[in-house]
Design a protein around this motif. Structure first.
Motif, mmCIF file in Angstrom:
data_model
loop_
_atom_site.group_PDB
_atom_site.id
_atom_site.type_symbol
_atom_site.label_atom_id
_atom_site.label_comp_id
_atom_site.label_asym_id
_atom_site.label_seq_id
_atom_site.Cartn_x
_atom_site.Cartn_y
_atom_site.Cartn_z
ATOM 1 N N THR A 97 67.810 14.420 20.419
ATOM 2 C CA THR A 97 67.043 15.830 20.237
ATOM 3 C C THR A 97 65.964 16.098 20.865
ATOM 4 O O THR A 97 65.461 16.929 21.757
ATOM 5 C CB THR A 97 66.871 16.110 18.603
ATOM 6 N N ALA A 98 65.048 14.839 21.094
ATOM 7 C CA ALA A 98 63.812 14.878 21.717
ATOM 8 C C ALA A 98 64.227 14.986 23.463
ATOM 9 O O ALA A 98 63.497 15.843 24.224
ATOM 10 C CB ALA A 98 63.020 13.812 21.594
ATOM 11 N N ASP A 99 64.958 14.243 23.549
ATOM 12 C CA ASP A 99 65.386 14.587 25.245
ATOM 13 C C ASP A 99 66.053 15.707 25.584
ATOM 14 O O ASP A 99 65.690 16.591 26.638
ATOM 15 C CB ASP A 99 66.885 13.338 25.536
ATOM 16 N N VAL A 100 66.869 16.398 24.763
ATOM 17 C CA VAL A 100 67.400 17.777 25.123
ATOM 18 C C VAL A 100 66.154 18.880 24.850
ATOM 19 O O VAL A 100 66.108 19.633 25.778
ATOM 20 C CB VAL A 100 68.441 18.256 24.059
ATOM 21 N N SER A 101 65.364 18.489 23.926
ATOM 22 C CA SER A 101 64.131 19.306 23.796
ATOM 23 C C SER A 101 63.321 19.274 24.889
ATOM 24 O O SER A 101 62.654 20.340 25.523
ATOM 25 C CB SER A 101 63.396 19.019 22.647
ATOM 26 N N ARG A 102 62.830 18.249 25.724
ATOM 27 C CA ARG A 102 62.249 18.041 26.710
ATOM 28 C C ARG A 102 62.727 18.653 27.670
ATOM 29 O O ARG A 102 61.915 19.435 28.685
ATOM 30 C CB ARG A 102 61.908 16.372 27.038
ATOM 31 N N GLU A 103 64.105 18.603 27.941
ATOM 32 C CA GLU A 103 64.742 19.492 29.236
ATOM 33 C C GLU A 103 64.530 21.040 28.778
ATOM 34 O O GLU A 103 64.125 21.727 30.112
ATOM 35 C CB GLU A 103 65.924 19.073 29.234
ATOM 36 N N ALA A 104 64.493 21.552 27.655
ATOM 37 C CA ALA A 104 64.564 22.877 27.306
ATOM 38 C C ALA A 104 63.139 23.070 27.614
ATOM 39 O O ALA A 104 62.985 24.406 28.275
ATOM 40 C CB ALA A 104 64.911 22.962 25.919
ATOM 41 N N PHE A 105 61.902 22.278 27.023
ATOM 42 C CA PHE A 105 60.721 22.820 27.526
ATOM 43 C C PHE A 105 60.381 22.932 28.929
ATOM 44 O O PHE A 105 59.658 23.894 29.483
ATOM 45 C CB PHE A 105 59.660 21.715 27.110
ATOM 46 N N LEU A 106 60.873 22.114 29.769
ATOM 47 C CA LEU A 106 60.645 22.147 31.318
ATOM 48 C C LEU A 106 61.358 23.278 31.497
ATOM 49 O O LEU A 106 60.701 24.218 32.491
ATOM 50 C CB LEU A 106 61.590 21.033 31.984
ATOM 51 N N THR A 107 62.416 23.791 31.215
ATOM 52 C CA THR A 107 63.197 25.053 31.696
ATOM 53 C C THR A 107 62.477 26.406 31.298
ATOM 54 O O THR A 107 62.008 27.074 32.118
ATOM 55 C CB THR A 107 64.418 25.225 31.160
ATOM 56 N N VAL A 108 61.884 26.237 30.130
ATOM 57 C CA VAL A 108 60.850 27.396 29.501
ATOM 58 C C VAL A 108 59.813 27.373 30.415
ATOM 59 O O VAL A 108 59.435 28.513 30.985
ATOM 60 C CB VAL A 108 60.504 27.154 28.057
ATOM 61 N N GLU A 109 58.932 26.447 30.708
ATOM 62 C CA GLU A 109 57.801 26.256 31.313
ATOM 63 C C GLU A 109 58.141 26.902 32.823
ATOM 64 O O GLU A 109 57.287 27.396 33.389
ATOM 65 C CB GLU A 109 56.950 24.856 31.274
ATOM 66 N N ARG A 110 59.114 26.266 33.462
ATOM 67 C CA ARG A 110 59.545 26.842 34.900
ATOM 68 C C ARG A 110 59.600 28.437 34.911
ATOM 69 O O ARG A 110 59.010 28.910 35.765
ATOM 70 C CB ARG A 110 60.712 25.886 35.252
ATOM 71 N N HIS A 111 60.425 28.808 33.980
ATOM 72 C CA HIS A 111 60.755 30.301 34.064
ATOM 73 C C HIS A 111 59.360 30.995 33.529
ATOM 74 O O HIS A 111 59.455 32.329 34.070
ATOM 75 C CB HIS A 111 61.753 30.558 33.171
ATOM 76 N N ARG A 112 58.561 30.446 32.849
ATOM 77 C CA ARG A 112 57.504 31.108 32.432
ATOM 78 C C ARG A 112 56.209 31.279 33.485
ATOM 79 O O ARG A 112 55.657 32.559 33.901
ATOM 80 C CB ARG A 112 56.477 30.449 31.281
ATOM 81 N N ARG A 113 56.094 30.220 34.200
ATOM 82 C CA ARG A 113 55.307 30.074 35.522
ATOM 83 C C ARG A 113 56.113 31.108 36.635
ATOM 84 O O ARG A 113 55.220 31.730 37.453
ATOM 85 C CB ARG A 113 55.303 29.060 36.207
ATOM 86 N N GLU A 114 57.337 31.215 36.631
ATOM 87 C CA GLU A 114 58.005 32.138 37.772
ATOM 88 C C GLU A 114 58.146 33.711 37.328
ATOM 89 O O GLU A 114 58.704 34.352 38.050
ATOM 90 C CB GLU A 114 59.325 31.543 38.135
ATOM 91 N N ASP A 115 57.773 33.808 35.953
ATOM 92 C CA ASP A 115 57.627 35.116 35.478
ATOM 93 C C ASP A 115 59.303 35.661 35.501
ATOM 94 O O ASP A 115 59.482 36.933 35.535
ATOM 95 C CB ASP A 115 57.044 36.282 36.121
ATOM 96 N N SER A 116 59.979 34.677 35.021
ATOM 97 C CA SER A 116 61.571 34.902 35.126
ATOM 98 C C SER A 116 62.150 34.665 33.862
ATOM 99 O O SER A 116 63.445 34.503 33.616
ATOM 100 C CB SER A 116 62.140 34.194 36.311
ATOM 101 N N LEU A 117 61.418 34.665 32.660
ATOM 102 C CA LEU A 117 62.080 34.168 31.425
ATOM 103 C C LEU A 117 62.946 35.139 31.188
ATOM 104 O O LEU A 117 64.111 34.872 30.479
ATOM 105 C CB LEU A 117 60.884 34.245 30.246
ATOM 106 N N ALA A 118 62.655 36.583 30.996
ATOM 107 C CA ALA A 118 63.565 37.610 30.932
ATOM 108 C C ALA A 118 65.078 37.597 31.461
ATOM 109 O O ALA A 118 66.156 37.801 30.918
ATOM 110 C CB ALA A 118 62.848 39.036 30.716
ATOM 111 N N GLU A 119 64.943 37.344 32.774
ATOM 112 C CA GLU A 119 66.082 37.232 33.455
ATOM 113 C C GLU A 119 67.041 35.950 33.179
ATOM 114 O O GLU A 119 68.312 36.104 32.986
ATOM 115 C CB GLU A 119 65.797 37.193 35.055
ATOM 116 N N TYR A 120 66.466 34.997 32.734
ATOM 117 C CA TYR A 120 67.086 33.829 32.446
ATOM 118 C C TYR A 120 67.679 33.609 30.848
ATOM 119 O O TYR A 120 68.800 33.073 30.802
ATOM 120 C CB TYR A 120 66.153 32.400 32.593
ATOM 121 N N SER A 121 67.071 34.221 29.955
ATOM 122 C CA SER A 121 67.465 34.568 28.737
ATOM 123 C C SER A 121 68.809 35.076 28.551
ATOM 124 O O SER A 121 68.839 36.228 29.008
ATOM 125 C CB SER A 121 66.497 35.195 28.096
#
Length: 133
Positions: A97-121
């Motif tokens: 669960t922690a490993d899967v969550s770490r990858e998800a956190f990375l994805t969230v932070e990458r799309h947050r920095r790129e301002d692409s959360l809405a497009e990725y969601s």
């Protein structure tokens, strides 16, 4: 009475509390390593989660992407309310669960920095909250 005896004989509460503390610790460490605002807190066997963006909309999108990504990895969490650790969970489940969550956190932070959360969601429309479940 048989259930109470089983809980006592198998030390169910100790097991669930141990795994709950492990879950909170592992998730918080994973979030911290990628600079996520995510925090797990609350009682050991039913922790709560929080994550905060720069606005309500960003926060909603961060949760959408996080929950989407962990689900893709086979992990299901609730955003609102508590999440539950059960006697059937194992330390290996928590580590995965922690490993899967770490990858998800990375994805969230990458799309947050790129301002692409809405497009990725995968959530494309929001219904007004009725305040009921």
């Amino acid at each position: 009475m048989a259930s109470i005896k089983e809980y006592r004989d198998r030390d169910v509460f100790t097991h669930m509390n141990h795994l709950g503390e492990m879950l909170k610790s592992e998730l918080n460490a994973a979030a911290q390593t990628v600079g996520s605002s995510f925090r797990a807190s609350g009682p050991s066997s039913f922790p709560t989660f929080e994550m905060q963006g720069q606005s309500d909309t960003e926060t909603q999108l961060m949760w959408d992407v996080f929950l989407q990504e962990v689900a893709r990895g086979g992990v299901l969490f609730r955003r609102a309310g508590t999440n539950f650790v059960t006697f059937s969970h194992t330390e290996e489940d928590i580590k995965r669960t922690a490993d899967v969550s770490r990858e998800a956190f990375l994805t969230v932070e990458r799309h947050r920095r790129e301002d692409s959360l809405a497009e990725y969601s995968s959530v494309k429309e929001y219904a007004p909250s009725s305040g009921t479940i």
